[in-house]
Design an enzyme around this catalytic site. Structure first.
Site, PDB file in Angstrom:
ATOM      1  CB  SER A  45      -0.928   0.012   1.223  1.00  0.00           C
ATOM      2  OG  SER A  45      -0.178  -0.021   2.430  1.00  0.00           O
ATOM      3  CG  HIS A  46       2.781   3.018   2.834  1.00  0.00           C
ATOM      4  ND1 HIS A  46       1.775   2.284   3.401  1.00  0.00           N
ATOM      5  CD2 HIS A  46       2.700   4.255   3.370  1.00  0.00           C
ATOM      6  CE1 HIS A  46       1.122   3.040   4.268  1.00  0.00           C
ATOM      7  NE2 HIS A  46       1.656   4.235   4.265  1.00  0.00           N
ATOM      8  CD  GLU A 187      -3.709  -2.356   4.195  1.00  0.00           C
ATOM      9  OE1 GLU A 187      -4.389  -3.146   3.501  1.00  0.00           O
ATOM     10  OE2 GLU A 187      -2.488  -2.217   4.073  1.00  0.00           O
TER      11      GLU A 187
END
Length: 335
Positions: A45-46, A187
């Site tokens: 997600s990063h 998320e």
């Protein structure tokens, strides 16, 4: 078609994309290393998933392309960095040498960063301190997304903190990296993009009701981890990362996603402690603590999942979604 990339290729893709979007070479390199580290540790997600947001924010002005961080040291143990509404990572890098030197010289030091931005995986900054033999306690706040318990209007962000502890041999004993919310907001954003529901207990809608809709959650409030205790942790981070750094409050900060608003103007606070200055038995104490945890069946030392993912990814690389690659290419086509 999905593409299989090794970590060097991940970093090269991120660097080239950010440079094409107008980032300075210094900023692009710093951000590309952060994306590589996130992919390496399985925190996708990063990783490359966040690259389109970085590109969009360079293009719309939420991140200033010409920003140059400035560093000052008003006291021997106090390092202040102004990111100039640019990316957080090059600003953190700019203050890092003086910051770590101050901690070694004085036993403890703090560095604040103001007019900053999303600093990626907070635990990576804490690990960096631990690998230098320092206890690293890092905090960053974010645009408001958590309402106080009993309320429904967000006043603080997910406001994570990270703690990394040196192992006494140039490595990291363990890392704690957690947000004030039940789950990181990224998320929920990821679930929203995939049109998937979120689990119960993650968030409330704008009316303060429990929801499993990612879209409704993004318009409402993330739930704090542990109820009022999680909200208290978020307040602690707000005090040190926002108020102490002189950054915008979480209520004032523009979103980390989308193009609405100007630069977020958020902040970070990093504290480094040289353990040997305070205790001659620190390493043995930490080793015993880790042993007490790891000897128990089913228990794990914080950060162990990241280490497992790191080994796997370094050997196997990552599979990048074709839709994501197409999105990045489309963003850059008319830059």
């Amino acid at each position: 078609m999905d593409q299989h990339l090794n970590l060097d290729e991940v970093e090269d893709l991120a660097f080239t994309s950010l440079r094409t979007a107008g980032a300075s070479e210094l900023a692009a390199r710093s951000m590309a290393k952060s994306i590589r580290a996130a992919e390496r540790d399985g925190i996708r997600s990063h990783g490359l998933m966040y690259l389109p947001i970085y590109i969009e924010h360079l293009q719309c002005g939420k991140v200033l392309r010409a920003a140059m961080p400035s560093v000052s040291r008003p006291r021997p143990s106090a390092i202040l960095v102004d990111a100039g509404n640019g990316f957080a990572h090059p600003a953190i890098d700019a203050g890092w040498p003086e910051f770590t030197a101050a901690a070694q010289e004085n036993g403890i030091a703090a560095m604040t960063v103001t007019r900053s931005y999303n600093c990626g995986v907070l635990g990576h900054h804490a690990e960096r301190l631990a690998m230098a033999g320092l206890i690293g306690l890092c905090m960053t706040h974010a645009p408001a997304s958590i309402a106080p318990v009993g309320g429904k209007i967000p006043v603080i962000g997910t406001n994570p903190f990270a703690l990394a502890v040196p192992d006494g041999a140039g490595g990291v004993a363990f890392v704690i990296d957690q947000s004030a919310s039940v789950v990181a907001k990224s998320e929920v954003i990821l679930k929203s993009r995939k049109d998937e529901p979120i689990p119960e207990g993650w968030a409330l809608d704008s009316d303060g009701n429990a929801t499993t809709s990612a879209e409704a959650a993004l318009k409402g409030s993330m739930l704090p981890s542990g109820g009022y205790k999680g909200f208290g942790i978020g307040l602690l981070v707000e005090v040190l990362a926002s108020a102490l750094s002189g950054a915008h409050s979480s209520r004032e900060a523009s979103p980390f996603s989308g193009s609405l608003g100007g630069p977020p103007g958020t902040g970070q606070c990093f504290i480094a402690i040289a353990p040997d200055v305070y205790s001659g038995t620190f390493s043995s104490h930490i080793n015993a603590l880790i042993e007490d945890i790891s000897m128990q069946s089913g228990a794990r030392v914080p950060g162990s999942r990241r280490r497992t993912a790191r080994l796997r990814t370094e050997a196997q690389g990552v599979l990048v979604d074709a839709v994501l690659m197409e999105r990045i290419a489309a963003q850059l086509k008319n830059n």
